[in-house]
Design an enzyme around this catalytic site. Sequence first.
Site, PDB file in Angstrom:
ATOM      1  N   SER A  25       0.209   3.922  -2.429  1.00 41.50           N
ATOM      2  CA  SER A  25      -0.378   5.455  -2.641  1.00 41.50           C
ATOM      3  C   SER A  25       0.997   6.410  -2.734  1.00 41.50           C
ATOM      4  O   SER A  25       0.404   7.623  -3.278  1.00 41.50           O
ATOM      5  CB  SER A  25      -0.134   5.799  -0.638  1.00 41.50           C
ATOM      6  OG  SER A  25       1.483   5.600  -0.406  1.00 41.50           O
ATOM      7  N   LYS A  26       1.781   5.900  -3.097  1.00 46.21           N
ATOM      8  CA  LYS A  26       3.020   7.416  -3.989  1.00 46.21           C
ATOM      9  C   LYS A  26       2.929   6.713  -5.434  1.00 46.21           C
ATOM     10  O   LYS A  26       3.054   7.785  -6.176  1.00 46.21           O
ATOM     11  CB  LYS A  26       4.755   6.175  -3.873  1.00 46.21           C
ATOM     12  CG  LYS A  26       5.048   6.859  -2.517  1.00 46.21           C
ATOM     13  CD  LYS A  26       5.222   8.048  -2.179  1.00 46.21           C
ATOM     14  CE  LYS A  26       5.527   9.208  -1.222  1.00 46.21           C
ATOM     15  NZ  LYS A  26       5.609  10.372  -0.718  1.00 46.21           N
ATOM     16  N   PHE A  62       0.533  -0.718   0.358  1.00 47.45           N
ATOM     17  CA  PHE A  62       0.126   0.484   0.153  1.00 47.45           C
ATOM     18  C   PHE A  62       0.846   0.927   0.039  1.00 47.45           C
ATOM     19  O   PHE A  62       0.143   2.045  -0.790  1.00 47.45           O
ATOM     20  CB  PHE A  62      -1.302   0.169   1.301  1.00 47.45           C
ATOM     21  CG  PHE A  62      -2.047   1.302   1.096  1.00 47.45           C
ATOM     22  CD1 PHE A  62      -2.771   0.908   0.220  1.00 47.45           C
ATOM     23  CD2 PHE A  62      -2.103   2.051   2.052  1.00 47.45           C
ATOM     24  CE1 PHE A  62      -3.538   1.519  -0.075  1.00 47.45           C
ATOM     25  CE2 PHE A  62      -2.881   2.989   1.543  1.00 47.45           C
ATOM     26  CZ  PHE A  62      -4.120   3.391   1.203  1.00 47.45           C
ATOM     27  N   TYR A  63       2.371   1.253   0.266  1.00 46.56           N
ATOM     28  CA  TYR A  63       3.439   2.500   0.343  1.00 46.56           C
ATOM     29  C   TYR A  63       3.234   3.014  -0.834  1.00 46.56           C
ATOM     30  O   TYR A  63       3.239   3.396  -1.426  1.00 46.56           O
ATOM     31  CB  TYR A  63       4.248   1.943   1.491  1.00 46.56           C
ATOM     32  CG  TYR A  63       5.372   2.777   1.234  1.00 46.56           C
ATOM     33  CD1 TYR A  63       4.930   4.402   1.619  1.00 46.56           C
ATOM     34  CD2 TYR A  63       6.811   2.231   0.174  1.00 46.56           C
ATOM     35  CE1 TYR A  63       5.950   5.740   0.823  1.00 46.56           C
ATOM     36  CE2 TYR A  63       7.652   3.954   0.366  1.00 46.56           C
ATOM     37  CZ  TYR A  63       7.501   4.844   0.077  1.00 46.56           C
ATOM     38  OH  TYR A  63       8.336   5.594   0.326  1.00 46.56           O
ATOM     39  N   ALA A  64       3.801   1.474  -1.460  1.00 46.28           N
ATOM     40  CA  ALA A  64       4.014   2.212  -3.050  1.00 46.28           C
ATOM     41  C   ALA A  64       2.650   2.319  -4.257  1.00 46.28           C
ATOM     42  O   ALA A  64       2.653   3.899  -4.423  1.00 46.28           O
ATOM     43  CB  ALA A  64       4.522   0.164  -4.469  1.00 46.28           C
TER      44      ALA A  64
END
Length: 269
Positions: free
Chosen positions: A102-103, A98-100
């Site tokens: 979001s970016k 989810f980090y990737a």
Amino acid sequence: FKFNKIDICDDKKLNKNFKINKYNYVVNLAAQAGVRYSILNPKQYFNSNLLGFFNVLEASRSNKNIKHLIFASTSSVYGNSQKFPLKESYETSKPLTFYAASKKSNEVMAHSYSNIYKLPTTALRFFTVYGPYGRPDMALFKFTESIVKEKKLELYNNGNHYRDFTYVDDIVEAIVKLIPKPSKKDIPFEVYNLGSSKPIFLKKYLKIIENQLNKKAKVKNKKLQLGDVKKTHASTQKFKREIGKIKLTKITKGISNFIKWYLTHYEKK
């Protein structure tokens, strides 16, 4: 220099700050970072990286003085690619965390603002930034702390990773070069990799830390972490061609600078 402590999720305070200061350029490095924490707490990433970044976009759009908005993306958008070095043109629509996600969403959001409002925006895909004042959840900080305190350090995938480590000062130099060079395209959006283009085996990285501390690490080998990729390797040809060359800091020098900072701030109180 003025420092204002403002949560980018607070759109009213952010907009007021933009109106008062009438900025010409915006460099947005505010985000919830890191792959592993996003697995445990995705909502934190939604708030900072999606809502917060939307507020930065809106504040920049509303302020007619803004000539260029630069923001941090991540090498994580490439997922588990098997083609190296990684180029900006490669597929990035299948993030593993989810980090990737979001970016990657930030890149897509910025592109839409560049298209509709002609706001010049540039995404920078950072490759494992390290150095003094680095995050405590990053390998360099954790490895150094564990060795100094003679604690066991966790080595994921038994240390069989390759990482393209990029020294923080080199990132700063690149951003400074980029600030006055917004895209001139019809849709003024651009994306660049920022890395050393010299991936290093994680075991070798650990060895350099051990040598500089003159102390052996106590290692606990662990399996590959969920969402982790085995290798990162940036192609920086596009940045060199369009913006200019960056003088890269050697990995031994960068680690040495971090260790000096760590020992001064954490071990000599």
